[in-house]
Design a protein around this motif. Structure first.
Motif, PDB file in Angstrom:
ATOM      1  N   UNK A  37     -11.662  -9.989  14.505  1.00 13.04           N
ATOM      2  CA  UNK A  37     -10.773  -8.926  14.038  1.00 13.04           C
ATOM      3  C   UNK A  37     -10.234  -9.271  12.654  1.00 13.04           C
ATOM      4  N   UNK A  38      -9.971  -8.279  11.815  1.00 18.03           N
ATOM      5  CA  UNK A  38      -9.365  -8.534  10.494  1.00 18.03           C
ATOM      6  C   UNK A  38      -7.974  -9.134  10.663  1.00 18.03           C
ATOM      7  N   UNK A  39      -7.586  -9.985   9.718  1.00 16.90           N
ATOM      8  CA  UNK A  39      -6.295 -10.667   9.784  1.00 16.90           C
ATOM      9  C   UNK A  39      -5.398 -10.229   8.632  1.00 16.90           C
ATOM     10  N   UNK A  40      -4.101 -10.463   8.784  1.00 16.27           N
ATOM     11  CA  UNK A  40      -3.130 -10.177   7.728  1.00 16.27           C
ATOM     12  C   UNK A  40      -2.066 -11.264   7.739  1.00 16.27           C
ATOM     13  N   UNK A  41      -1.371 -11.426   6.637  1.00 14.74           N
ATOM     14  CA  UNK A  41      -0.293 -12.409   6.572  1.00 14.74           C
ATOM     15  C   UNK A  41       0.910 -11.876   7.349  1.00 14.74           C
ATOM     16  N   UNK A  42       1.467 -12.711   8.200  1.00 12.97           N
ATOM     17  CA  UNK A  42       2.557 -12.289   9.077  1.00 12.97           C
ATOM     18  C   UNK A  42       3.890 -12.154   8.353  1.00 12.97           C
ATOM     19  N   UNK A  43       4.027 -12.813   7.198  1.00 15.50           N
ATOM     20  CA  UNK A  43       5.307 -12.850   6.509  1.00 15.50           C
ATOM     21  C   UNK A  43       6.164 -14.022   6.936  1.00 15.50           C
ATOM     22  N   UNK A  48      22.813 -15.213  19.247  1.00 16.21           N
ATOM     23  CA  UNK A  48      22.437 -14.325  18.140  1.00 16.21           C
ATOM     24  C   UNK A  48      21.231 -14.887  17.391  1.00 16.21           C
ATOM     25  N   UNK A  49      21.198 -16.192  17.214  1.00 15.62           N
ATOM     26  CA  UNK A  49      20.059 -16.814  16.537  1.00 15.62           C
ATOM     27  C   UNK A  49      18.788 -16.666  17.357  1.00 15.62           C
ATOM     28  N   UNK A  50      18.915 -16.803  18.675  1.00 17.98           N
ATOM     29  CA  UNK A  50      17.747 -16.620  19.549  1.00 17.98           C
ATOM     30  C   UNK A  50      17.207 -15.208  19.425  1.00 17.98           C
ATOM     31  N   UNK A  51      18.088 -14.228  19.366  1.00 12.24           N
ATOM     32  CA  UNK A  51      17.653 -12.825  19.269  1.00 12.24           C
ATOM     33  C   UNK A  51      16.907 -12.544  17.971  1.00 12.24           C
ATOM     34  N   UNK A  52      17.057 -13.429  16.976  1.00  9.34           N
ATOM     35  CA  UNK A  52      16.399 -13.231  15.686  1.00  9.34           C
ATOM     36  C   UNK A  52      15.041 -13.927  15.592  1.00  9.34           C
ATOM     37  N   UNK A  53      14.625 -14.594  16.651  1.00  5.16           N
ATOM     38  CA  UNK A  53      13.310 -15.237  16.624  1.00  5.16           C
ATOM     39  C   UNK A  53      12.226 -14.218  16.271  1.00  5.16           C
ATOM     40  N   UNK A  54      11.372 -14.502  15.291  1.00  5.40           N
ATOM     41  CA  UNK A  54      10.226 -13.625  15.034  1.00  5.40           C
ATOM     42  C   UNK A  54       9.115 -13.893  16.051  1.00  5.40           C
ATOM     43  N   UNK A  55       8.619 -12.836  16.670  1.00  2.00           N
ATOM     44  CA  UNK A  55       7.632 -12.956  17.748  1.00  2.00           C
ATOM     45  C   UNK A  55       6.357 -12.206  17.371  1.00  2.00           C
ATOM     46  N   UNK A  56       5.177 -12.866  17.379  1.00  2.00           N
ATOM     47  CA  UNK A  56       3.917 -12.137  17.196  1.00  2.00           C
ATOM     48  C   UNK A  56       3.741 -11.167  18.362  1.00  2.00           C
ATOM     49  N   UNK A 111      -3.634 -11.044  13.706  1.00  8.42           N
ATOM     50  CA  UNK A 111      -4.522  -9.888  13.664  1.00  8.42           C
ATOM     51  C   UNK A 111      -3.868  -8.685  12.983  1.00  8.42           C
ATOM     52  N   UNK A 112      -4.663  -7.942  12.266  1.00  8.85           N
ATOM     53  CA  UNK A 112      -4.161  -6.841  11.445  1.00  8.85           C
ATOM     54  C   UNK A 112      -3.422  -5.784  12.244  1.00  8.85           C
ATOM     55  N   UNK A 113      -3.830  -5.573  13.512  1.00 10.82           N
ATOM     56  CA  UNK A 113      -3.201  -4.522  14.318  1.00 10.82           C
ATOM     57  C   UNK A 113      -1.979  -5.022  15.084  1.00 10.82           C
ATOM     58  N   UNK A 114      -1.634  -6.311  14.937  1.00  5.07           N
ATOM     59  CA  UNK A 114      -0.429  -6.844  15.561  1.00  5.07           C
ATOM     60  C   UNK A 114       0.788  -6.577  14.685  1.00  5.07           C
ATOM     61  N   UNK A 115       1.966  -6.726  15.293  1.00  7.61           N
ATOM     62  CA  UNK A 115       3.219  -6.645  14.560  1.00  7.61           C
ATOM     63  C   UNK A 115       3.991  -7.959  14.741  1.00  7.61           C
ATOM     64  N   UNK A 116       5.022  -8.136  13.957  1.00 12.47           N
ATOM     65  CA  UNK A 116       5.991  -9.219  14.172  1.00 12.47           C
ATOM     66  C   UNK A 116       7.333  -8.560  14.463  1.00 12.47           C
ATOM     67  N   UNK A 117       7.886  -8.842  15.639  1.00 10.77           N
ATOM     68  CA  UNK A 117       9.146  -8.246  16.064  1.00 10.77           C
ATOM     69  C   UNK A 117      10.194  -9.329  16.306  1.00 10.77           C
ATOM     70  N   UNK A 118      11.434  -9.018  16.036  1.00 13.29           N
ATOM     71  CA  UNK A 118      12.518  -9.907  16.425  1.00 13.29           C
ATOM     72  C   UNK A 118      12.651  -9.879  17.952  1.00 13.29           C
ATOM     73  N   UNK A 119      12.980 -11.024  18.543  1.00 13.80           N
ATOM     74  CA  UNK A 119      13.071 -11.092  20.000  1.00 13.80           C
ATOM     75  C   UNK A 119      14.058 -10.069  20.549  1.00 13.80           C
ATOM     76  N   UNK A 120      15.157  -9.845  19.831  1.00 13.64           N
ATOM     77  CA  UNK A 120      16.146  -8.881  20.296  1.00 13.64           C
ATOM     78  C   UNK A 120      15.603  -7.470  20.423  1.00 13.64           C
TER      79      UNK A 120
END
Length: 261
Positions: free
Chosen positions: A37-43, A193-201, A51-60
């Motif tokens: 699958x095509x890839x992208x930089x997660x930030x 609050x810090x836990x809720x800010x975890x970036x999750x693939x 993977x390009x079709x994935x997102x990065x979401x905060x745990x919260x």
């Protein structure tokens, strides 16, 4: 010395199997199962490409609850409601409900659980102390509490799979994020609050299920191999102890023994 060399080699095999398991998990939850699958930089620097079709979401964003009980330490009673702490997040990936656990009274249970009560498919996440960053899925329907050294994380099941999120939270790369967000001197302390800010693939739900199933099967195979090796080590240690005991008590005649050159 032969015994020691044998045991050392077996222990090294266990370490290699654990490393292999970590690599499999990290690869699956950050890159997926399809290498084409095509890839992208997660930030996120430590996450790299996804993977390009994935997102990065905060745990919260993908949870309905991140909370802990009142910050008190109740008295232990002989029988009552199980009261777990970070030490009960076992290295085999389970929660300890049986061996040397603490029990609290019904009154303390009702008083301390006003903010949150663990339930099946919740995630227990350790946020304080030496066990910082350990994540365990609740797989049973039973009444219990965990001390404020841990928090309860409840995912939104319409968009996320508890098993998948638990694997991510227990991974090395999220542990890196956890360490960066701890505060205080001495004992690590990670705020809710810090836990809720975890970036999750965050892949689509059907892909989360596929990845979680894949990791479960691979982990079971590796865990069985580790358990077999640990059993071999235990048996050889018992044999060595017996051999030494019978030698020093004269049950084995070693008067004619000559060590090899």
């Amino acid at each position: 010395m032969d015994f020691d060399e044998y045991i050392a080699k077996k222990q090294r095999m266990i370490e290699l199997l654990k490393e292999q398991k970590t690599v499999i998990i990290n690869q699956a939850v950050t890159k997926g199962l399809n290498s084409d699958v095509p890839m992208k930089y997660s930030g996120i620097e430590w996450l790299g490409e996804i993977p390009e079709h994935w997102q990065v979401k905060r745990l919260g964003w993908i949870t309905s609850e991140i909370n802990d009980i009142n910050h008190e330490m109740p008295k232990a009673v002989i029988s009552g409601v199980a009261f777990l702490s970070a030490k009960d997040l076992l290295d085999n990936g389970t929660l300890n409900f049986t061996k040397d656990i603490k029990f609290i009274s019904e009154e303390d249970f009702e008083r301390l659980s006003k903010k949150v009560r663990p339930q099946k498919d919740d995630i227990v996440y350790s946020r304080i102390g030496a066990k910082l960053g350990k994540s365990r899925l609740v797989k049973v329907n039973t009444r219990f509490l965990v001390s404020y050294s841990c928090c309860i994380i409840r995912v939104k099941k319409n968009i996320s799979m508890p098993e998948f999120i638990n694997i991510i939270l227990d991974s090395d790369f999220v542990f890196t994020e956890a360490k960066l967000r701890t505060v205080g001197v001495g004992v690590p302390d990670l705020g809710l609050r810090e836990i809720s800010r975890f970036p999750i693939p965050f892949p689509p739900l059907n892909e989360q299920k596929e990845i979680a199933l894949f990791i479960e099967k691979k982990s079971e195979k590796i865990n069985r191999a580790i358990a077999t090796i640990e059993k071999e080590i235990k048996l050889i240690q018992e044999y060595r102890t017996t051999l030494i005991s019978e030698t020093v008590t004269g049950k084995i005649d070693v008067r004619k023994y000559r060590p090899p050159h």
